[in-house]
Structures are given as structure tokens and as C-alpha cells.
Design an enzyme around this catalytic site. Sequence first.
Site, PDB file in Angstrom:
ATOM      1  N   GLN A  70       0.712  -1.648  -0.488  1.00  0.00           N
ATOM      2  CA  GLN A  70       0.076   0.061  -0.224  1.00  0.00           C
ATOM      3  C   GLN A  70       0.890   1.274  -0.314  1.00  0.00           C
ATOM      4  O   GLN A  70       0.318   2.197   0.781  1.00  0.00           O
ATOM      5  CB  GLN A  70      -0.654  -0.171   1.867  1.00  0.00           C
ATOM      6  CG  GLN A  70      -2.244  -1.055   1.511  1.00  0.00           C
ATOM      7  CD  GLN A  70      -3.370  -1.058   0.999  1.00  0.00           C
ATOM      8  OE1 GLN A  70      -3.227  -0.384   0.157  1.00  0.00           O
ATOM      9  NE2 GLN A  70      -3.434  -2.084   1.030  1.00  0.00           N
ATOM     10  N   GLU A  71       2.229   1.052  -0.462  1.00  0.00           N
ATOM     11  CA  GLU A  71       3.108   2.277  -0.379  1.00  0.00           C
ATOM     12  C   GLU A  71       1.828   3.749  -1.027  1.00  0.00           C
ATOM     13  O   GLU A  71       2.758   4.880   0.111  1.00  0.00           O
ATOM     14  CB  GLU A  71       3.909   1.882  -1.424  1.00  0.00           C
ATOM     15  CG  GLU A  71       4.336   0.664  -2.235  1.00  0.00           C
ATOM     16  CD  GLU A  71       6.070   0.543  -0.833  1.00  0.00           C
ATOM     17  OE1 GLU A  71       6.671   1.612  -0.548  1.00  0.00           O
ATOM     18  OE2 GLU A  71       6.293  -0.075  -0.823  1.00  0.00           O
TER      19      GLU A  71
END
Length: 182
Positions: A70-71
Amino acid sequence: MGQLVAKLMGIFGNQEHKVIIVGLDNAGKTTILYQFLMNEVIHTSPTIGSNVEEIVLQKTHFLMWDIGGQEALRSTWNSYYSNTEFIILVIDSTDRDRLLTTREELHKMLAHEALRDASVLIFANKQDMKNSMTTVEISQFLTLSAIKDHPWHIQGCCALTGEGIWLTVSSWAKSVEHSLNS
Ligand code: G3D
Ligand code: MG
């Protein structure tokens, strides 16, 4: 179970508290949260971000989200950290491939200023599965012994049955109480 909920509420009940529950997707966070909240009236708030859920139980805010993969969203998570007293990290003990991601995220979180005073409870979940790693293996892989500036504890559990969860939360409650009183 009612008595155990009462114990949980003993630590979390009377004052405002913030607990964050983190772990990779599929680790068992939602299942654990529901073990906590069983038989309780749950007040849910609208989802704050696309991958952050908040549940308010009496005065305790449980903020829960998936770490890893979920950078793009991660930079906004810092804003949820302030005043967090308890971090619950949930690990799928069969997920060897992604333990490295968990390790990186854990150490990154603990270095964050807003989490300076937070205690960490790590649930090595899915201990009912044959191929699960032990808490000793997970501790070594996560280099938990290097964590000197936060109280931490690791516990094997099975979120499906609740095994390992309640005893831990109540003994953790005692140690937190002890540290608050000393
Ligand atoms: P998450 O909120 O961290 O993403 P969930 O994870 O709580 O949604 O759980 C992911 C899957 O793992 C679920 O299976 C759930 O039933 C299962 N699970 C959670 N805890 C345990 C456990 O202790 N043992 C076993 N064997 N499975 C567990 P599904 O099939 O619903 O996706
Ligand atoms: Mg979930």
C-alpha cells in the site's frame, strides 16, 4: 467471555485510548478485532481512508489497517499515529514469504516519533495451521530483541478460536497497569 471483555475494558475502558492494529492483509486482524468486540455494541465510524478502519468501543478507538502493498497510501498513515498507546501487530505465522515486509514496516513504525510511547503486542496468529512458524522463529526473524525503547510481547494465537488472545490481553493489561502506576 463477558469477564474477559470486562478485563479488556479495564485497561481500555475509562479513558480515551488509541489502539492501532496492523499487519499484512490476510493476517487475521479483523478476526482478532471481532474476538475483542464479541458481545459488545460496536460503534463504527465511516472508514477514514480507503484502507483504514476505525471502530470506537466506549472511549477506545481501534484503528486498523493493512500494511504492505500500500506504498502510495502509507505516507498518510503517520497522521493516525499521534497519541497511540498500543500497537497490536498481527502476523500470519504461515506467511514466510512476506515476513520481511512485516519486519521492515514494524521497525519503521517504531522509529516514528508519534509512536515513541507505544507498547507493542505481536500476535503470531494461525498457530492452528500445521506449517506455522513458532513465536521463537518469528521473534528471531523480526529481530525483536533489538527493540529496546518500546515494551513488547509476542504471543502465539488462533484468532478463529480466540486461543492465546484473552490470556495475553489480560496479562498485558496487568503489565501496562503496572508501568502506568510506577
Ligand atoms: P485481515 O483482516 O488481517 O486481512 P482476516 O485478515 O481477519 O480477514 O483473516 C484472513 C483469513 O484468515 C480469513 O479467512 C480468516 O478466517 C483466516 N484466519 C484468521 N485467523 C485465523 C487463524 O487463527 N487460523 C486460521 N486457520 N485461519 C485464520 P477467509 O477464508 O475468510 O479469507
Ligand atoms: Mg481485515
